[in-house]
Design an enzyme around this catalytic site. Structure first.
Site, PDB file in Angstrom:
ATOM      1  N   THR A 289       1.970  -4.467   4.150  1.00 51.97           N
ATOM      2  CA  THR A 289       1.917  -4.812   5.581  1.00 51.97           C
ATOM      3  C   THR A 289       1.379  -6.218   5.852  1.00 51.97           C
ATOM      4  OG1 THR A 289      -0.251  -3.786   5.753  1.00 51.97           O
ATOM      5  CG2 THR A 289       1.661  -2.414   6.313  1.00 51.97           C
TER       6      THR A 289
ATOM      7  N   THR B 230       0.826  -1.213   0.000  1.00 51.51           N
ATOM      8  CA  THR B 230       0.000   0.000   0.000  1.00 51.51           C
ATOM      9  C   THR B 230       0.859   1.261   0.000  1.00 51.51           C
ATOM     10  OG1 THR B 230      -1.775  -1.165   1.114  1.00 51.51           O
ATOM     11  CG2 THR B 230      -1.811   1.217   1.323  1.00 51.51           C
TER      12      THR B 230
HETATM   13  N1  LIG Z   1      -1.297  -2.000   3.997  1.00 52.59           N
HETATM   14  C1  LIG Z   1      -0.852  -2.857   3.098  1.00 52.59           C
HETATM   15  O1  LIG Z   1       0.239  -2.729   2.607  1.00 52.59           O
HETATM   16  C2  LIG Z   1      -1.785  -3.995   2.773  1.00 52.59           C
HETATM   17  C3  LIG Z   1      -1.657  -4.544   1.391  1.00 52.59           C
HETATM   18  N2  LIG Z   1      -2.712  -5.483   1.147  1.00 52.59           N
HETATM   19  C4  LIG Z   1      -0.316  -5.263   1.181  1.00 52.59           C
HETATM   20  O2  LIG Z   1       0.178  -5.906   2.062  1.00 52.59           O
HETATM   21  O3  LIG Z   1       0.198  -5.200   0.116  1.00 52.59           O
END
Ligand SMILES: NC(=O)C[C@H](N)C(=O)O
Length: 322
Positions: A88, A12
């Site tokens: 994340t 993200t």
């Molecule tokens: N906040 C994020 O980065 C979540 C995302 N779905 C990922 O891990 O790519």
């Protein structure tokens, strides 16, 4: 002036929100590529894009590629620290893999974001700046891989994503963060204990992860065993116990030489061979199941994958987890 290498892998923090549909996705231009302009004159930044992946697409072979890339870059140039941006969802697994794999005393800091770059309250640029601050800090040396998010510094070993959307998602339930970042500074308030590294060449072993539940029988364990895995992690109940109906399937698994590693499905605490009833920790330990303390199921899985690249000997494996 400190020289910091930033390696982007996606997530993200590298994405934009479509204002019409609300959909969040990767964009053609990396939204954080102006970081070196922001830091001009204070830190020398080198910015690389290694992957452009949402983190559910990251596999252990990507983690190994990233680890090798860090080693190669560090061998070529004398960086003071490395920052890795990552989605994340699986950030804690990549961070922990790097913690096991990397052989460097220099700070290596992983960060991400919960909000995409053009959302109100976007946390990506702020987290990246905090991560650069930590990576530039002499005190961050020799601490293994760190995760910096939301003004907190966590160890890769203890940190876990606790909320699907809150910016304070990354927590270390066992021991808390080891330090904090402020607008101007970095403060560490915990010292680190011993830290091993495992110089593996490949990561190809098949290790499955099962979560225990009330009334569980041996069917899932048998299905995993029959799928010819190299190892099995079980997130057991409480202090490390399983329903008695799983015992026969576990005996069959151990008999075939498949290492079984036990962690707890609890959010805090360690596994121990306390209980003597059928399926209790004492019986599991006596069967030859390895108890792993302080790791979540997904991290125990990364560690068993790494450990199995080094040895298949049960005593050595047990030693690596103890
Ligand atoms: N906040 C994020 O980065 C979540 C995302 N779905 C990922 O891990 O790519």
């Amino acid at each position: 002036m400190k020289r910091i290498l930033i390696i982007h892998t996606g997530g993200t923090i590298s994405m934009k929100e479509d204002k019409e549909t609300g959909e969040v996705n990767t964009s053609s231009r990396h939204p954080l590529e102006e970081i070196s302009t922001v830091l001009q004159g204070r830190v020398e930044i080198e910015d690389d894009i290694l992957f452009y992946l949402p983190s559910p697409h990251i596999r252990p072979d990507h983690m190994l590629k990233l680890g090798r890339y860090v080693h190669e870059k560090m061998a070529k140039r004398n960086y003071d620290g490395v920052v890795i941006t990552h989605g994340t969802d699986t950030l804690e697994e990549t961070a922990y893999f790097l913690d096991l794999f990397l052989q460097t005393r220099k700070p290596v800091v992983v960060t991400g974001a919960m909000r995409s770059s053009n959302e109100i309250g976007a946390d990506g640029l702020y987290n990246l700046l905090s991560a650069i601050k930590v990576a530039s800090c002499d005190e961050a040396q020799d601490k293994g891989v760190l995760v910096v998010m939301n003004d907190e510094i966590h160890t890769a070993k203890n940190v876990t994503k606790t909320s699907t959307s809150n910016v304070a998602t990354f927590q270390s339930p066992q021991y808390g963060p080891i330090g904090i970042t402020t607008k101007s500074d970095v403060f560490f308030h915990h010292k680190m204990t011993r830290h091993d590294s495992y110089p593996i060449q490949n990561i190809g072993k098949r290790v499955s992860l099962i979560k225990a539940y009330a009334g569980m029988d041996g069917d899932l364990i048998d299905a995993v065993r029959e799928s010819r895995v190299d190892g099995l992690i079980i997130e057991a109940l409480g202090q490390g116990n399983l329903p008695p109906e799983t015992m026969e399937a576990l005996e069959r698994t151990i008999k075939e030489g498949i290492p079984v590693v036990l962690v707890s499905r609890c959010y805090q605490g360690i596994v121990q061979d306390t209980y003597g009833y059928p399926g209790g920790g004492r019986q599991l330990r006596n069967m030859g199941i390895i108890f792993a303390n302080g790791l979540t199921g997904p991290k125990a899985r990364i560690k068993l994958m790494v450990a199995l690249e080094m040895t298949a000997n049960m005593t050595e494996l047990e030693h690596m987890f103890s």
